[in-house]
Motif scaffolding. Sequence first.
Motif, short mmCIF file in Angstrom:
data_model
loop_
_atom_site.label_atom_id
_atom_site.label_comp_id
_atom_site.label_asym_id
_atom_site.label_seq_id
_atom_site.Cartn_x
_atom_site.Cartn_y
_atom_site.Cartn_z
N ASP A 51 -64.56 -6.74 -4.10
CA ASP A 51 -63.23 -7.38 -4.12
C ASP A 51 -62.84 -7.81 -5.53
O ASP A 51 -61.65 -7.88 -5.85
N ASP A 52 -63.85 -8.11 -6.35
CA ASP A 52 -63.59 -8.49 -7.75
C ASP A 52 -63.40 -7.27 -8.65
O ASP A 52 -63.31 -7.41 -9.87
N GLU A 53 -63.37 -6.09 -8.03
CA GLU A 53 -63.02 -4.84 -8.70
C GLU A 53 -64.03 -4.40 -9.77
O GLU A 53 -63.66 -3.96 -10.85
N ILE A 54 -65.32 -4.53 -9.42
CA ILE A 54 -66.32 -3.88 -10.27
C ILE A 54 -66.14 -2.36 -10.13
O ILE A 54 -65.56 -1.88 -9.16
N ASP A 55 -66.65 -1.61 -11.10
CA ASP A 55 -66.48 -0.15 -11.05
C ASP A 55 -67.54 0.52 -10.18
O ASP A 55 -67.22 1.44 -9.41
N PHE A 56 -68.80 0.07 -10.30
CA PHE A 56 -69.90 0.65 -9.54
C PHE A 56 -70.91 -0.44 -9.25
O PHE A 56 -70.85 -1.54 -9.83
N LEU A 57 -71.87 -0.13 -8.37
CA LEU A 57 -72.89 -1.10 -7.98
C LEU A 57 -74.29 -0.62 -8.36
O LEU A 57 -74.59 0.58 -8.32
N LEU A 58 -75.14 -1.57 -8.71
CA LEU A 58 -76.57 -1.36 -8.84
C LEU A 58 -77.25 -2.08 -7.68
O LEU A 58 -76.72 -3.07 -7.16
N GLY A 59 -78.41 -1.59 -7.25
CA GLY A 59 -78.99 -2.08 -6.02
C GLY A 59 -79.73 -3.39 -6.12
O GLY A 59 -80.17 -3.80 -7.20
N PRO A 60 -79.95 -4.06 -4.97
CA PRO A 60 -80.80 -5.24 -4.89
C PRO A 60 -82.27 -4.84 -4.98
O PRO A 60 -82.59 -3.66 -5.11
N TYR A 61 -83.16 -5.82 -4.86
CA TYR A 61 -84.58 -5.52 -4.72
C TYR A 61 -84.93 -5.50 -3.24
O TYR A 61 -84.53 -6.40 -2.50
N SER A 62 -85.67 -4.52 -2.81
CA SER A 62 -86.25 -4.34 -1.47
C SER A 62 -85.32 -3.52 -0.58
O SER A 62 -84.09 -3.57 -0.69
N SER A 63 -85.96 -2.80 0.32
CA SER A 63 -85.20 -1.98 1.28
C SER A 63 -84.44 -2.85 2.26
O SER A 63 -83.34 -2.50 2.70
N GLY A 64 -85.05 -4.00 2.63
CA GLY A 64 -84.40 -4.88 3.60
C GLY A 64 -83.07 -5.41 3.12
O GLY A 64 -82.15 -5.63 3.93
N LEU A 65 -82.91 -5.62 1.82
CA LEU A 65 -81.63 -6.08 1.26
C LEU A 65 -80.73 -4.91 0.89
O LEU A 65 -79.51 -4.99 1.01
N THR A 66 -81.34 -3.81 0.47
CA THR A 66 -80.54 -2.64 0.09
C THR A 66 -79.82 -2.04 1.29
O THR A 66 -78.70 -1.53 1.16
N GLY A 67 -80.44 -2.13 2.47
CA GLY A 67 -79.83 -1.56 3.68
C GLY A 67 -78.44 -2.11 3.95
O GLY A 67 -77.45 -1.37 3.94
N ALA A 121 -82.29 3.39 -12.94
CA ALA A 121 -81.12 3.47 -12.05
C ALA A 121 -79.83 3.32 -12.85
O ALA A 121 -78.87 4.08 -12.68
N ALA A 122 -79.80 2.32 -13.74
CA ALA A 122 -78.61 2.11 -14.57
C ALA A 122 -78.39 3.29 -15.51
O ALA A 122 -77.24 3.70 -15.72
N LEU A 123 -79.47 3.84 -16.05
CA LEU A 123 -79.35 4.99 -16.94
C LEU A 123 -78.80 6.20 -16.20
O LEU A 123 -77.95 6.93 -16.73
N ALA A 124 -79.26 6.45 -14.98
CA ALA A 124 -78.76 7.59 -14.21
C ALA A 124 -77.25 7.45 -13.97
O ALA A 124 -76.50 8.44 -14.09
N LEU A 125 -76.81 6.25 -13.62
CA LEU A 125 -75.38 6.03 -13.42
C LEU A 125 -74.62 6.24 -14.72
O LEU A 125 -73.55 6.89 -14.74
N HIS A 126 -75.14 5.72 -15.81
CA HIS A 126 -74.54 5.89 -17.13
C HIS A 126 -74.38 7.37 -17.47
O HIS A 126 -73.30 7.82 -17.89
#
Length: 411
Positions: free
Chosen positions: A113-129, A335-340
Amino acid sequence: MGKPRQFMPMHRPSRALALLLAVLLLAAACAGNDSDVDGFDGTVRLGAALSETGRFAMEGEDSRQGYDTWVRWVNEEYGGIRIGDGRYRAEIVYEDDESDADTAAELVQQLIDDEIDFLLGPYSSGLTGPASAVAEANDVIMVEGNGASDTLFDRGFRNLFLVATIATDYTRSGIEALAAQGAQTAVIAHVDTPFATSVAGGARRHLEANGIQVLAVEAYPEGVEDVSDLMAKLDGLDPDVFIGGGHYSDAVLFLQSAQELGIRLDAMLITVGPSNPQLVDDLGASVHGVLGPTQWEPAMAYEGSYFGSAADYADYYESLWGERPVYQAASSTAAALALHLAIEAADSLDADEVREALRELDVETFYGPIRFDERGVNVAKPMGTVQVQDGQIVVVAPDAAAMGKLVYPAR
């Protein structure tokens, strides 16, 4: 009569006026070419919900330092993200998910909602889901390195990309090495979370494929603070190998219980813990001989055009944070490098074009090769295995990455 009044030139007001005019002209120039005063042509804003508090606080800090390592490097060393003829500053907006899945999902929606361009993930599968489900619903790309559960990639999402090795293959190289040393039986214990359950399922498959008999598989609820009864039960089966699935806190539970009960196994292979020097600092000699999967280590022979070799990356990271990077940090940087790199390949911030560039990405990096399959999983990078030997973390498998020999039996 007094002296006639003398009228002096108004130098100060004129200088102030000139300064004001210069500021206005500079602002107009910046507005006209969208260029920042520090030389960048704009900003690419990424968002990440990460655990600053709660049970994943330590891993969350490692992940954030990994992301921030990329930010420092791309802005200060690389010169910004290249789009068209411009150079764009990278910025990451963080929110504390408190190690809670619902909070992570709410914060990802807030970031969108704050209009970021892309997202990077949290830590752990339980939060990433749940976090990635919100990203998918909003058609926003998320690239991550620390949510490796297979179930995340069985949902048919098109916006989630993982640079790390998938969870079912975490134990593969370690199990193959143990089988080669003559291990014949094993037990598996894991916390009942998506990641650990995927690890356990993969471990069972790899054990059976290598001729090692699985005597038992036991799950326990998340949040348990004592696994002594479970460890005693499994030890009673007299296995050669104990495999534990979970996160750092689970590794501590397994090892503390084994020490308190006097359990001495030929091998213990535990996810998330043995690759972290903090475990040796916390538990001392009880960690000797313990094996653990690792996504990455500074000693590995990976190298690329960005950050240089694995060792070069580790040196740069240490110069920023005063400590050597664990693999969770390296995964985050990757992860950030791949997006970059996908943004640059697309030459655009358009989500459809960046998504397509991620699907076509095929690059060698300090973290290893990155190439995504149709699910968004990096299928190019193998998993390594380390063993704690005399307080040192030594890569022992696979053979191509090994820096030392597996000690078996370890006790």
